[in-house]
Design a protein around this motif. Sequence first.
Motif, PDB file in Angstrom:
ATOM      1  N   LYS A 299       0.829  -1.210   0.000  1.00 17.04           N
ATOM      2  CA  LYS A 299       0.000   0.000   0.000  1.00 17.04           C
ATOM      3  C   LYS A 299       0.863   1.261   0.000  1.00 17.04           C
ATOM      4  O   LYS A 299       0.524   2.268  -0.635  1.00 17.04           O
ATOM      5  CB  LYS A 299      -0.924  -0.014   1.224  1.00 17.04           C
ATOM      6  N   TYR A 300       1.993   1.189   0.711  1.00 15.15           N
ATOM      7  CA  TYR A 300       2.875   2.357   0.807  1.00 15.15           C
ATOM      8  C   TYR A 300       4.114   2.198  -0.080  1.00 15.15           C
ATOM      9  O   TYR A 300       5.168   2.739   0.213  1.00 15.15           O
ATOM     10  CB  TYR A 300       3.301   2.562   2.267  1.00 15.15           C
ATOM     11  N   GLN A 301       3.956   1.461  -1.163  1.00 13.40           N
ATOM     12  CA  GLN A 301       5.090   1.238  -2.071  1.00 13.40           C
ATOM     13  C   GLN A 301       5.604   2.541  -2.661  1.00 13.40           C
ATOM     14  O   GLN A 301       6.804   2.719  -2.891  1.00 13.40           O
ATOM     15  CB  GLN A 301       4.673   0.277  -3.201  1.00 13.40           C
ATOM     16  N   VAL A 302       4.662   3.466  -2.894  1.00 15.14           N
ATOM     17  CA  VAL A 302       5.065   4.769  -3.458  1.00 15.14           C
ATOM     18  C   VAL A 302       6.000   5.489  -2.495  1.00 15.14           C
ATOM     19  O   VAL A 302       7.008   6.080  -2.903  1.00 15.14           O
ATOM     20  CB  VAL A 302       3.824   5.639  -3.759  1.00 15.14           C
ATOM     21  N   ALA A 303       5.676   5.411  -1.187  1.00 10.27           N
ATOM     22  CA  ALA A 303       6.522   6.054  -0.179  1.00 10.27           C
ATOM     23  C   ALA A 303       7.904   5.414  -0.152  1.00 10.27           C
ATOM     24  O   ALA A 303       8.922   6.107  -0.032  1.00 10.27           O
ATOM     25  CB  ALA A 303       5.861   5.957   1.195  1.00 10.27           C
ATOM     26  N   LEU A 304       7.947   4.097  -0.284  1.00 11.63           N
ATOM     27  CA  LEU A 304       9.232   3.400  -0.294  1.00 11.63           C
ATOM     28  C   LEU A 304      10.062   3.775  -1.513  1.00 11.63           C
ATOM     29  O   LEU A 304      11.281   3.946  -1.422  1.00 11.63           O
ATOM     30  CB  LEU A 304       9.012   1.887  -0.261  1.00 11.63           C
ATOM     31  N   GLU A 305       9.390   3.907  -2.657  1.00 13.73           N
ATOM     32  CA  GLU A 305      10.110   4.265  -3.875  1.00 13.73           C
ATOM     33  C   GLU A 305      10.617   5.703  -3.809  1.00 13.73           C
ATOM     34  O   GLU A 305      11.680   6.024  -4.338  1.00 13.73           O
ATOM     35  CB  GLU A 305       9.205   4.076  -5.089  1.00 13.73           C
ATOM     36  N   ALA A 306       9.824   6.566  -3.130  1.00 15.26           N
ATOM     37  CA  ALA A 306      10.222   7.972  -3.031  1.00 15.26           C
ATOM     38  C   ALA A 306      11.388   8.149  -2.060  1.00 15.26           C
ATOM     39  O   ALA A 306      12.293   8.943  -2.291  1.00 15.26           O
ATOM     40  CB  ALA A 306       9.037   8.827  -2.574  1.00 15.26           C
ATOM     41  N   VAL A 307      11.362   7.415  -0.957  1.00 12.06           N
ATOM     42  CA  VAL A 307      12.432   7.497   0.030  1.00 12.06           C
ATOM     43  C   VAL A 307      12.882   6.061   0.326  1.00 12.06           C
ATOM     44  O   VAL A 307      12.390   5.397   1.238  1.00 12.06           O
ATOM     45  CB  VAL A 307      11.959   8.192   1.331  1.00 12.06           C
ATOM     46  N   VAL A 308      13.827   5.579  -0.455  1.00 13.06           N
ATOM     47  CA  VAL A 308      14.282   4.179  -0.367  1.00 13.06           C
ATOM     48  C   VAL A 308      14.853   3.864   1.006  1.00 13.06           C
ATOM     49  O   VAL A 308      14.764   2.729   1.496  1.00 13.06           O
ATOM     50  CB  VAL A 308      15.326   3.886  -1.471  1.00 13.06           C
ATOM     51  N   ALA A 309      15.419   4.853   1.657  1.00  7.95           N
ATOM     52  CA  ALA A 309      16.054   4.634   2.963  1.00  7.95           C
ATOM     53  C   ALA A 309      15.064   4.118   4.011  1.00  7.95           C
ATOM     54  O   ALA A 309      15.467   3.474   4.995  1.00  7.95           O
ATOM     55  CB  ALA A 309      16.688   5.929   3.452  1.00  7.95           C
ATOM     56  N   LEU A 310      13.760   4.378   3.789  1.00  4.13           N
ATOM     57  CA  LEU A 310      12.765   3.915   4.753  1.00  4.13           C
ATOM     58  C   LEU A 310      12.789   2.394   4.913  1.00  4.13           C
ATOM     59  O   LEU A 310      12.523   1.859   5.983  1.00  4.13           O
ATOM     60  CB  LEU A 310      11.359   4.364   4.325  1.00  4.13           C
TER      61      LEU A 310
END
Length: 447
Positions: A299-310
């Motif tokens: 669901k939050y794949q976009v957030a992971l792609e935007a900030v890979v460090a997460l």
Amino acid sequence: MAIDDIKQLLEEKRYAELKEKIKDMQIQDIAEIVDELDTKNAIILFRLLPKEIATDVFSYLSSERQSEISMMIDENELNEIVSDLFFDDKIDFLEEMPANVVKRILRNTSEAERKLINQFLQYPEYSAGSLMTIEFVDLKKEMTVAEALEKIRRVGRDREIVYTCYVTDAWRKLEGIVSLKDLVLASPDTKVEDIMKKDVIYVDTYDDQEEVADVFKKYDLLAVPVVDQEKRLVGIITIDDIVDVIEEENTEDIQRMAAIQPTEEEYLDATPFMIARKRLLWLLILMISATVSGYIIRKYQVALEAVVALAAFIPMLMDTAGNAGSQASVTVIRSLVLGELKFGDILKVILKEAQVGVLAGVALALVNFIRVYFVEGYGFGIAITISLSLIFTVIIAKIIGGTLPMIAKRIGLDPAIMASPLITTIADAISLTIYFSLAVWILHITM
């Protein structure tokens, strides 16, 4: 005497010397050695035991070894052993034996005893009725102390305990208890009813063994009377049987806390298939429930792609959440078992775990902020996201870990099923939701 020495004497067939050495050993130590020997040597050693201690040793043997010995000795020897067992040990023995062994024993017992044995065998498993023995001393309140002591001398040798006697009326209804100490110290002409205690702690034949164990722990008892629905005294349960029950219940709780279906088989006796079957159900349940965490990450794949460090901090957050929840659940489960907590205390538990969560969460957050921001050089936004996630995650995980076992107990489930594995799965999902929600908000990620 070491078991290696005994094996050597058996191998060298120095039976007279062996018989002399074992006769002064503790009963429990002899039973342990008989259990460890192979079947042939175990039978030989058992036959070498003096008759006066053979029965006692037999009562301490494992059910498997008892069965082997029962099949190898002749019927007269078997009947001698079984007839000398205390009644509760006899029932425990018969419950574990194959049908052919039980038939060998029952066909040589009197009709009255056979009827009594069948009655005991019909009590539900794990009930007070299945644990009790009928070997107790019962007195009448009209007796004098002298008469009571005379009866104890006459029948006490065949009773499991004599330090507490039970006072019944003509219909066997329990009226009181009197200790041997009180009888010995009282005047011979004193009536039993004048020194007996009328406020008697007792259990019902159908009470669960865990409830009986709680009664023993609460009142520090060495024995408790068992009554039927009409409050007629039908037996007693002694502390040695309850120690075994407590051990069984603790083992079951440990197994459930590890997401394993309880089993009575010893580890080395259980087959790999049996062990796998006991573990597989919960592994499937936890595997399926863990897909929730996968759904949250997708669901939050976009957030992971935007900030890979997460992504690098996901394992740390999930592990911390699971550990925090498990700490709370284990503590609360133990308090429930000991009777220190009840469902009415749930708000107190929530408040206490929230306070513990704040203290632990803030401490963990500070350490991680220093590590992430100053040591590893990540940006301020990521460091503060991780730190805040830790605080909220630890607080919520501890509240969930503390309350779920209490809810389980309330609805009639074993609180132990709410231990580490299940709490960890729930805490994982919550920690990920908090983490990504804070990341989206703090780091201004567009979803």
